[in-house]
Design a protein around this motif. Sequence first.
Motif, PDB file in Angstrom:
ATOM      1  N   PRO A 149       0.710  -1.207   0.062  1.00  0.00           N
ATOM      2  CA  PRO A 149      -0.088   0.005   0.030  1.00  0.00           C
ATOM      3  C   PRO A 149       0.756   1.201  -0.077  1.00  0.00           C
ATOM      4  O   PRO A 149       0.190   2.419  -0.211  1.00  0.00           O
ATOM      5  CB  PRO A 149      -0.866  -0.019   1.288  1.00  0.00           C
ATOM      6  CG  PRO A 149      -0.276  -1.191   2.193  1.00  0.00           C
ATOM      7  CD  PRO A 149       0.369  -2.095   1.328  1.00  0.00           C
ATOM      8  N   TYR A 164      -2.059  -0.935  -9.163  1.00  0.00           N
ATOM      9  CA  TYR A 164      -2.348  -1.521  -7.794  1.00  0.00           C
ATOM     10  C   TYR A 164      -3.731  -0.909  -7.330  1.00  0.00           C
ATOM     11  O   TYR A 164      -4.659  -1.994  -6.928  1.00  0.00           O
ATOM     12  CB  TYR A 164      -1.017  -0.705  -6.791  1.00  0.00           C
ATOM     13  CG  TYR A 164      -1.659  -1.159  -5.347  1.00  0.00           C
ATOM     14  CD1 TYR A 164      -0.992  -2.208  -4.820  1.00  0.00           C
ATOM     15  CD2 TYR A 164      -2.249   0.008  -4.467  1.00  0.00           C
ATOM     16  CE1 TYR A 164      -1.214  -2.679  -3.568  1.00  0.00           C
ATOM     17  CE2 TYR A 164      -2.418  -0.398  -3.185  1.00  0.00           C
ATOM     18  CZ  TYR A 164      -1.821  -1.736  -2.752  1.00  0.00           C
ATOM     19  OH  TYR A 164      -2.047  -2.022  -1.516  1.00  0.00           O
ATOM     20  N   ARG A 223       1.152   2.285  -9.488  1.00  0.00           N
ATOM     21  CA  ARG A 223       0.279   2.648  -8.470  1.00  0.00           C
ATOM     22  C   ARG A 223      -1.321   2.478  -8.827  1.00  0.00           C
ATOM     23  O   ARG A 223      -2.068   2.122  -8.200  1.00  0.00           O
ATOM     24  CB  ARG A 223       0.635   4.044  -7.977  1.00  0.00           C
ATOM     25  CG  ARG A 223       1.958   4.103  -6.990  1.00  0.00           C
ATOM     26  CD  ARG A 223       1.798   3.441  -5.749  1.00  0.00           C
ATOM     27  NE  ARG A 223       2.456   2.113  -5.837  1.00  0.00           N
ATOM     28  CZ  ARG A 223       2.157   1.317  -4.927  1.00  0.00           C
ATOM     29  NH1 ARG A 223       1.206   1.632  -3.599  1.00  0.00           N
ATOM     30  NH2 ARG A 223       2.194   0.190  -4.570  1.00  0.00           N
ATOM     31  N   THR A 248      -3.878   4.369  -1.670  1.00  0.00           N
ATOM     32  CA  THR A 248      -2.401   4.063  -1.931  1.00  0.00           C
ATOM     33  C   THR A 248      -1.750   5.317  -1.531  1.00  0.00           C
ATOM     34  O   THR A 248      -1.994   6.594  -1.696  1.00  0.00           O
ATOM     35  CB  THR A 248      -1.872   3.542  -3.234  1.00  0.00           C
ATOM     36  OG1 THR A 248      -0.402   3.410  -3.137  1.00  0.00           O
ATOM     37  CG2 THR A 248      -2.227   4.488  -4.494  1.00  0.00           C
TER      38      THR A 248
END
Length: 407
Positions: free
Chosen positions: A76, A322, A319, A305
């Motif tokens: 994270p 993600y 990111r 994040t």
Amino acid sequence: MKNYNIKIIGSGIIGVCSAYFLQKQGAQVTLIDQNEPGSGASYGNAGSFSDYSVLGLNTPGIFLNIPYYLLSSNSPLSIKLNYIFKLMPWMMKFLSHCTNDKMLHTAKNMKIILEQSISSYEEIFSDVDVSDLYEKKGVLYLWGKNNIKSYEQGIEIRNQLGVKQKILTKDEIKALEPNINPIYEKGVLYESAMCAKNPKKILQKIFDKFLELGGTFVNDEISEIKDQSILGKKSHYEYDKLIISAGAFSKKMTDQLGEKIPLETERGYHVHFKNCEHLVSRGVCFADSGLYLTPMEQGLRAAGTVELGGLNNPPSQKRIDYVIHQAKLLINNLPEPYDSWMGFRPTLPDFLPVIGKSKHYENISYAFGHNHLGWTLGAVTGKLMRDLVLDKKNNYDISAFSPLRFS
Ligand SMILES: Cc1cc2nc3c(=O)[nH]c(=O)nc-3n(C[C@H](O)[C@H](O)[C@H](O)COP(=O)(O)OP(=O)(O)OC[C@H]3O[C@@H](n4cnc5c(N)ncnc54)[C@H](O)[C@@H]3O)c2cc1C
């Protein structure tokens, strides 16, 4: 009241709420921004009015995770490799705040303002009709099996501080949010929390009311701060009182005033899944991945994040991937998102905001550094700034937020 000429730099939620409360009090306020109001971090946040969120990221447990954060693209928190050296001074200060005592110091002081956060918005909302733009269904937090220790620690601290939390069984979670995959072990409903359906529209409505009350907006990029005037790209502006509320960009200004305030940015991201907002009925946060799912007008917003990478690096596709990946773990069959966005959370190493007067200039005040909670704290910060700038007394001890703590 003296008819002060007040300038505010930055029209994110902090600047707009400060402008609203000051103008309402009869002051003459000019808001200055290089962009349109609400186009910074205040545009794309998860929209959660998180009055329960007393803990910052400065917890003792974070030490153990640092190698994982540095090495894994699936954690994270990530650090941009080309930013590591620049980040070091801030990182060292941050790590020095990751002790048990300092974590509790952060939590106790955040409680002071968080408990005023929703009632302060209610004051604004009694004047500005945004009833169709937010919902009061609470916010649901979920923890997976790898995160039970942090869940237990959080519950205990919030209990000690008197934060209301409703602990749920897995069946109760399922009943509340049937579309969330049961990859969670624990869940808590924060019933008093609220969720915005469109943060930008709420901010715009408060801004419109500020204009209606006689406030002024100027579009300019401020480059130089002086004692009685500020210099922008288009013009210069005189003031009796100045507020710096330029979010993560405030450091450029405080540096000029000879104050070394260690403001960094935690870059965060969001994506929208079109026509999927019905899949959750309130804000849901999966603590293991730091991901929020919020039903918004634009669709289902997946936000979160933390990327430590400064103000100048371009957005990171990894990111964004993600965030998408984590959202798809939580909800099956999500389509591809139709957009992505990056914003700059303004963060101090002790995870407390800066709300107070400049060290050297009595007529300059600061309101920035609200990290993950700036949306929640907009209205209460606005009221505190009104009192600070107009030298009005109130009952809150905000000494922990003073910029002097870094001197
Ligand atoms: C992904 C993500 C999710 C989040 N979720 C939540 C949440 O659910 N709940 C919550 O409470 N908080 C949340 N936050 C945090 C919150 O969004 C921020 O703390 C908050 O928006 C900061 O507001 P601000 O007014 O300080 O800064 P900003 O909104 O960034 O505003 C700063 C303004 O200053 C202007 N400016 C900068 N430099 C200059 C200059 N030189 N001259 C003129 N103008 C200038 C900018 O243009 C901008 O408009 C989230 C943040 C992110 C990134």
